[in-house]
Design an enzyme around this catalytic site. Sequence first.
Site, PDB file in Angstrom:
ATOM      1  CB  CYS A  32      -0.839   0.041   1.271  1.00 51.27           C
ATOM      2  SG  CYS A  32      -1.933  -1.364   1.458  1.00 51.27           S
ATOM      3  NE  ARG A  59       4.324   1.569  -1.284  1.00 49.52           N
ATOM      4  CZ  ARG A  59       5.395   0.787  -1.051  1.00 49.52           C
ATOM      5  NH1 ARG A  59       6.479   0.906  -1.782  1.00 49.52           N
ATOM      6  NH2 ARG A  59       5.367  -0.136  -0.108  1.00 49.52           N
ATOM      7  CD1 TRP A  80      -1.901  -5.666  -2.864  1.00 53.21           C
ATOM      8  CD2 TRP A  80      -2.393  -4.540  -4.708  1.00 53.21           C
ATOM      9  NE1 TRP A  80      -1.939  -6.552  -3.888  1.00 53.21           N
ATOM     10  CE2 TRP A  80      -2.228  -5.902  -5.038  1.00 53.21           C
ATOM     11  CE3 TRP A  80      -2.697  -3.642  -5.713  1.00 53.21           C
ATOM     12  CZ2 TRP A  80      -2.368  -6.381  -6.330  1.00 53.21           C
ATOM     13  CZ3 TRP A  80      -2.838  -4.124  -7.013  1.00 53.21           C
ATOM     14  CH2 TRP A  80      -2.677  -5.465  -7.306  1.00 53.21           C
ATOM     15  CG  ASN A  82       2.582  -1.161   3.198  1.00 57.97           C
ATOM     16  OD1 ASN A  82       1.943  -2.129   2.787  1.00 57.97           O
ATOM     17  ND2 ASN A  82       3.792  -0.870   2.770  1.00 57.97           N
ATOM     18  N   GLY A  83       1.050  -3.431   5.395  1.00 58.85           N
ATOM     19  CA  GLY A  83       1.613  -4.679   5.930  1.00 58.85           C
ATOM     20  C   GLY A  83       0.500  -5.666   6.238  1.00 58.85           C
ATOM     21  CD  GLU A 112       6.637 -17.513 -17.036  1.00 61.28           C
ATOM     22  OE1 GLU A 112       5.697 -17.883 -17.774  1.00 61.28           O
ATOM     23  OE2 GLU A 112       6.891 -16.320 -16.837  1.00 61.28           O
ATOM     24  CE  LYS A 134       7.699 -13.139 -18.021  1.00 60.47           C
ATOM     25  NZ  LYS A 134       6.566 -13.960 -17.771  1.00 60.47           N
ATOM     26  CD  GLU A 175       5.665 -12.081 -21.412  1.00 61.38           C
ATOM     27  OE1 GLU A 175       4.604 -11.477 -21.651  1.00 61.38           O
ATOM     28  OE2 GLU A 175       5.823 -12.786 -20.409  1.00 61.38           O
ATOM     29  CG  HIS A 229      10.811 -38.170 -30.944  1.00 57.83           C
ATOM     30  ND1 HIS A 229      10.870 -39.470 -31.411  1.00 57.83           N
ATOM     31  CD2 HIS A 229      11.163 -38.229 -29.631  1.00 57.83           C
ATOM     32  CE1 HIS A 229      11.211 -40.281 -30.429  1.00 57.83           C
ATOM     33  NE2 HIS A 229      11.389 -39.565 -29.324  1.00 57.83           N
ATOM     34  CE  LYS A 262       0.847  -7.369 -14.960  1.00 62.23           C
ATOM     35  NZ  LYS A 262       1.949  -8.354 -15.050  1.00 62.23           N
TER      36      LYS A 262
END
Length: 606
Positions: free
Chosen positions: A2, A27, A76, A100-101, A479, A483, A486, A502, A601
Site C-alpha cells: 500500500c 503501490r 492494495w 501497510n503490511g 515459463e 518470458k 514476450e 523426434h 497487462k
Amino acid sequence: MCGIIGYTGHLDALKVLLQGLEQLEYRGYDSAGIALLSGKGDDKFLIKKAGPVATLKDACEKLDVESHCGIGHTRWATHGGVNDTNAHPHIAGKVTLIHNGIIENYHNIIEKFGFRDSLVSETDTEVAARLLDYYYSKDPYEAIRKTIREITGSYAFCIMFEDIHDKIFCVRNVSPMVAAHMKDGSFVASDVTAVIPYTNRYFVIPEYQIVTLTKEEIFVQDLEGHPVSPEILEVNWNIEAAQKNGFPHYMLKEIHEQPEALRNTITPRLKDGLPDFSEDGIPDEVLAECEKISIVACGTAMYAGMVGKALIEPIIKIPVSVNIASEFRYESPLVDEKTLVLIVSQSGETIDTLAALRLSKECGAKVLSIVNVKGSTIARESDYVFYTHAGPEIAVASTKAYMVQLASLYLIGCRMAMIRGKFTENTARDFISRLSGASTAVEKILEHKEQIKTAASVVAKAKDAFFVGRGLDYAFSLEGSLKLKEISYIHAEAYAAGELKHGTIALIEENTPVVALATQDHIYGKTISNIREVRARGAFVILITKTGAEIPEDICDIHFAVPMSHDRFTVFPVAAILQLLAYYTSDMKGLNVDKPRNLAKSVTVE
Ligand code: AGP
C-alpha cells in the site's frame, strides 16, 4: 503493498496528501483515503473511497477545512474486500491509523481483547487501531509500545491521536517507510516517491523505533525512549525513477520484490509450521473430496499451473489437468461436481479465464481461484479464493505474480496431501520448511546477476532459442520460454528434452542458444544425454543444475547452480534466473522491457 503518506507543517495538508497519494498509487490503487486534523479543537476530517486516488480527489472537492496535519493511504487489499469501509484511514476512539503490511495475529487480538462487536471493517488494520486506542491514555509512546508488543506481522503505521495536535507518530517492522524534515514541515511516506517534490534528503525509519513528526522537527527514539539519530540519505532520482525504487524498469524492481512477495504469501498461511487456510475460508473438504483437479489459466498463470500439476499429481495420485482457458471454454470439459477447478490469474480479470470459471460452475464444479488482485471479478465469482500477496505488478511480463502463484499451488498441494493422508505431519513440516526457503534461494540468485548478463549477451544475438528439461524442469522451461519471447521478441520454444530428437532438433544450428534445465536427480543422466545431442550440433548450452551436481566435461558454455537441494523446490531460483535472462536480453536489445509490443497487462478481450 500500500502507499502511505503523512505531513505536518505550514503547507495545505490536503494538497500535500493528495499529491503524495498520486505518486504512490503504483503501490496500490483499489481504494484511498485521507484524515486531517483541523488544529482548531479536536476536529478531525476523514474521507475514504473505493477506487483510484482520482475518486478520492473528487470526494475532497467539497471539503472546506484548513488543515496542516494529516495522513493518507492508497490501498492494495489483503484483508477485507474493496469498499469504502475497508479503505484506510481507520478510526478507533481517539486513534486514527493507516497501515501497510499484514497483521498475522489479528484474529487472536480480536478474541483476546473482545473487539469483535466494536469492529466496523474486515481489516487487520482496524484491529491495530482498536488496540492502540485500548492502550492510549494520554501517553502515545506507551500505547505504541504496548501495541507493537502484542502484534505479530509486518507493519508501517502512521498514527494520529485526536487530542495531540499537529503531530504524527510512526513505527514500522518489515514494511517500508521513510521520513524527511524541511522548512515546510515534516513528511513520512512509504518511499521517497512522495517526498522528492519537497526534498531529496530523507532517512529510512529504523525498525521498532518510534518517530514523531512535528512542524518544527522530527525526532526518533527507541522503545525505551532513548533518542536515535538515523543516517540522512540523499536521492537524485526523478519521480518516475522513484516509483521504480531506483530500478531502471518495473520488471527488474518486481523481480527483486519476489523474496518479500513469497514471504507475504506463505507466512500468513502457516500455523505451527503447517499449512492452514482457515483465514482464507477454504474448508478442508474442498481439498479432501475432489476426485480430479482441473487447473485453468492463460499465459504465465497457465505455466504456473503446469508446475502445479507436475508437483501435485504424483503426490495426491488423482488426475490433474492443465487447461488453456481459451480452449477449455469451447471444449466440453470433463468437469463435474467431483472436480476441483483451480483458476489461476494475477489480474483476476482475464476474460478467457473468467469464462472458463463460469463454465466450470455450470458443470457443477467447485472453483478455487488463486488471484493477486483483491476483489477482482474472478475473485468475486469464485467459490473460494486464495489471494497471493505480491502487491501491484506493473510490468506486462509477469514475474513476482508467477512466483507467488507457484507458492500458492505448493501450499495447496501440501495441505491436500496432509488431509488425504499422503503426507505425515513431519513430511508436511519438512515440505513447508523447504518452501519457506524459496525466498532465500531467490535472494541468492539476485546476488549473481553478472553471470546471467553474460548469458543474455549471447542470447540477444540469436533469432531462435530453446528451453529443454524433463519432468518438473520441463514445466519450468515453459515459463522461461514465454518470458524470453514476450519481451525480447526472440522466437523461443520449450521442449521436453526427450522429445527433441523426434523432430525439433533439426532446428539446432551452430550457436543456437539452448537453456537446459537439469535439476531433477532421478532423470539427470537422461537430460544430460539430451544436452549432448544438441551440443553435438553446435548449440550454445546454458545449463542450470542444483548445486553439487556432477557436470560432465564440455557439456555446456555457461553453468548456473541453484541453491535449492530438493528437486521439488528448484523452480523458485530457476524462475529467477530465467526471468533475469529474459530481462537482460530485452534490455541489451534496447527494447521496452515494461511495455513490450502487442501486449497488455490484463487481457480483458477475447
Ligand atoms: C505473462 O508474462 C503475460 N503477461 C501473460 O501471459 C499473463 O500471464 C496472462 O495474460 C494471464 O494474465 P492473468 O494472470 O492476469 O490472468
